[in-house]
Design a protein around this motif. Structure first.
Motif, PDB file in Angstrom:
ATOM      1  N   ALA A 183     -51.863   8.043  -3.314  1.00  0.00           N
ATOM      2  CA  ALA A 183     -51.830   6.813  -2.526  1.00  0.00           C
ATOM      3  C   ALA A 183     -53.207   6.158  -2.453  1.00  0.00           C
ATOM      4  O   ALA A 183     -53.319   4.926  -2.456  1.00  0.00           O
ATOM      5  N   VAL A 184     -54.267   6.973  -2.400  1.00  0.00           N
ATOM      6  CA  VAL A 184     -55.624   6.415  -2.441  1.00  0.00           C
ATOM      7  C   VAL A 184     -55.850   5.705  -3.773  1.00  0.00           C
ATOM      8  O   VAL A 184     -56.388   4.586  -3.831  1.00  0.00           O
ATOM      9  N   THR A 185     -55.443   6.362  -4.851  1.00  0.00           N
ATOM     10  CA  THR A 185     -55.585   5.762  -6.185  1.00  0.00           C
ATOM     11  C   THR A 185     -54.831   4.431  -6.257  1.00  0.00           C
ATOM     12  O   THR A 185     -55.363   3.424  -6.753  1.00  0.00           O
ATOM     13  N   ALA A 186     -53.609   4.403  -5.757  1.00  0.00           N
ATOM     14  CA  ALA A 186     -52.813   3.172  -5.788  1.00  0.00           C
ATOM     15  C   ALA A 186     -53.455   2.074  -4.943  1.00  0.00           C
ATOM     16  O   ALA A 186     -53.458   0.899  -5.338  1.00  0.00           O
ATOM     17  N   ALA A 187     -54.024   2.476  -3.803  1.00  0.00           N
ATOM     18  CA  ALA A 187     -54.619   1.493  -2.893  1.00  0.00           C
ATOM     19  C   ALA A 187     -55.888   0.863  -3.465  1.00  0.00           C
ATOM     20  O   ALA A 187     -56.304  -0.209  -3.032  1.00  0.00           O
ATOM     21  N   GLU A 240     -62.775   9.814  -7.715  1.00  0.00           N
ATOM     22  CA  GLU A 240     -62.072   9.603  -6.453  1.00  0.00           C
ATOM     23  C   GLU A 240     -62.964   9.036  -5.356  1.00  0.00           C
ATOM     24  O   GLU A 240     -62.485   8.385  -4.429  1.00  0.00           O
ATOM     25  N   THR A 241     -64.266   9.283  -5.449  1.00  0.00           N
ATOM     26  CA  THR A 241     -65.181   8.645  -4.498  1.00  0.00           C
ATOM     27  C   THR A 241     -65.146   7.131  -4.676  1.00  0.00           C
ATOM     28  O   THR A 241     -65.084   6.367  -3.701  1.00  0.00           O
ATOM     29  N   LYS A 242     -65.168   6.687  -5.934  1.00  0.00           N
ATOM     30  CA  LYS A 242     -65.087   5.248  -6.208  1.00  0.00           C
ATOM     31  C   LYS A 242     -63.723   4.698  -5.814  1.00  0.00           C
ATOM     32  O   LYS A 242     -63.628   3.583  -5.269  1.00  0.00           O
ATOM     33  N   LEU A 243     -62.667   5.451  -6.061  1.00  0.00           N
ATOM     34  CA  LEU A 243     -61.329   5.002  -5.689  1.00  0.00           C
ATOM     35  C   LEU A 243     -61.217   4.801  -4.177  1.00  0.00           C
ATOM     36  O   LEU A 243     -60.612   3.818  -3.716  1.00  0.00           O
ATOM     37  N   ALA A 244     -61.788   5.704  -3.398  1.00  0.00           N
ATOM     38  CA  ALA A 244     -61.746   5.560  -1.941  1.00  0.00           C
ATOM     39  C   ALA A 244     -62.514   4.317  -1.499  1.00  0.00           C
ATOM     40  O   ALA A 244     -62.077   3.581  -0.598  1.00  0.00           O
ATOM     41  N   GLU A 245     -63.647   4.076  -2.134  1.00  0.00           N
ATOM     42  CA  GLU A 245     -64.446   2.886  -1.818  1.00  0.00           C
ATOM     43  C   GLU A 245     -63.648   1.605  -2.089  1.00  0.00           C
ATOM     44  O   GLU A 245     -63.588   0.689  -1.255  1.00  0.00           O
ATOM     45  N   LEU A 246     -63.024   1.551  -3.256  1.00  0.00           N
ATOM     46  CA  LEU A 246     -62.225   0.377  -3.615  1.00  0.00           C
ATOM     47  C   LEU A 246     -61.000   0.230  -2.710  1.00  0.00           C
ATOM     48  O   LEU A 246     -60.603  -0.885  -2.364  1.00  0.00           O
ATOM     49  N   ALA A 247     -60.404   1.378  -2.356  1.00  0.00           N
ATOM     50  CA  ALA A 247     -59.237   1.326  -1.481  1.00  0.00           C
ATOM     51  C   ALA A 247     -59.579   0.682  -0.143  1.00  0.00           C
ATOM     52  O   ALA A 247     -58.769  -0.067   0.419  1.00  0.00           O
TER      53      ALA A 247
END
Length: 236
Positions: free
Chosen positions: A153-157, A107-114
């Motif tokens: 929503a973070v994952t989708a973003a 999820e840290t990487k997902l937030a970065e990509l988002a």
């Protein structure tokens, strides 16, 4: 050797105390907000050590069924003391550190990509999730559904199909960790505030700040009473 002949488990003394307390709450008609008898009184009436009563209270705290106030006694959070089987708690305690570790990595990487890839529609979904969680908390709930929506929503973003698949593969375990975290006293409001910080970084297009905010949040999520509980401690 056949599993059928494995050693039989012996009910721990504090489990017997929990069962007596469950019956007492039902018989006395107690409900959320009511105070349980003091530990010393319970120990005397049940004929067990105070340490056994204390361990029983800890298990009830872990499950969010009572709140032990320092110097002020123990109060019911729910109307009953219908707990999960202790062995199920033990199993969740065993796997929770791995789940939390995986969540931080993914999820840290997902937030970065988002923060790099989010669209206006993604930001609208994130804000909607926050509004839902805020409304849940104001209504006296833990905000579990709003929390789920926000992290989804973070994952989708992030617009990463493979990372989304990884998250889906541990969805059940993530739900367990979410529920465990949000039933900690004061945690829903704190998590909501951390979600706002994550959203702000994503909306500002700041990948490093978004990752850092998510990491701080997930390390808060990891601070649960369950991990500090020793299920094999059997007081005398």
């Amino acid at each position: 050797m056949s599993e059928a002949l494995r050693p039989m488990s012996r009910q721990r003394l504090y489990e017997q105390v929990i069962e007596r307390l469950r019956n007492y709450v039902a018989d006395a008609g107690l409900s959320a907000g009511d105070k349980l008898p003091a530990e010393r009184e319970l120990a005397q009436r049940l004929g067990v050590s105070r340490a056994s009563v204390k361990q029983a209270i800890v298990v009830l705290e872990v499950q969010g069924l009572v709140e032990a106030r320092h110097g002020g006694g123990t109060y019911l959070v729910r109307d009953t003391l219908d707990i999960e089987p202790v062995e199920r708690l033990v199993e969740r305690r065993r796997r929770l550190p791995d789940v939390l570790e995986a969540r931080e990595a993914l999820e840290t990487k997902l937030a970065e990509l988002a923060a790099e890839r989010r669209t206006e529609a993604d930001l609208a979904d994130l804000r909607s999730a926050l509004d839902h969680m805020r409304a849940e908390i104001e209504a006296g709930d833990h905000g579990v559904e709003g929390d789920r929506r926000f992290h989804a929503a973070v994952t989708a973003a992030a617009h990463s199909s493979l990372l989304a698949e990884f998250m889906q593969s541990i969805a059940e375990q993530v739900t367990e960790s979410r529920t465990e975290s949000l039933r900690q006293p004061g945690r829903p409001s704190r998590s909501l505030g951390q979600h706002v910080a994550i959203l702000d970084a994503i909306a500002a297009g700041e990948p490093k700040q978004a990752a850092a905010a998510m990491r701080r949040h997930l390390r808060t999520v990891a601070k649960v009473r369950l991990l500090a509980w020793n299920p094999d401690e059997e007081p005398g």
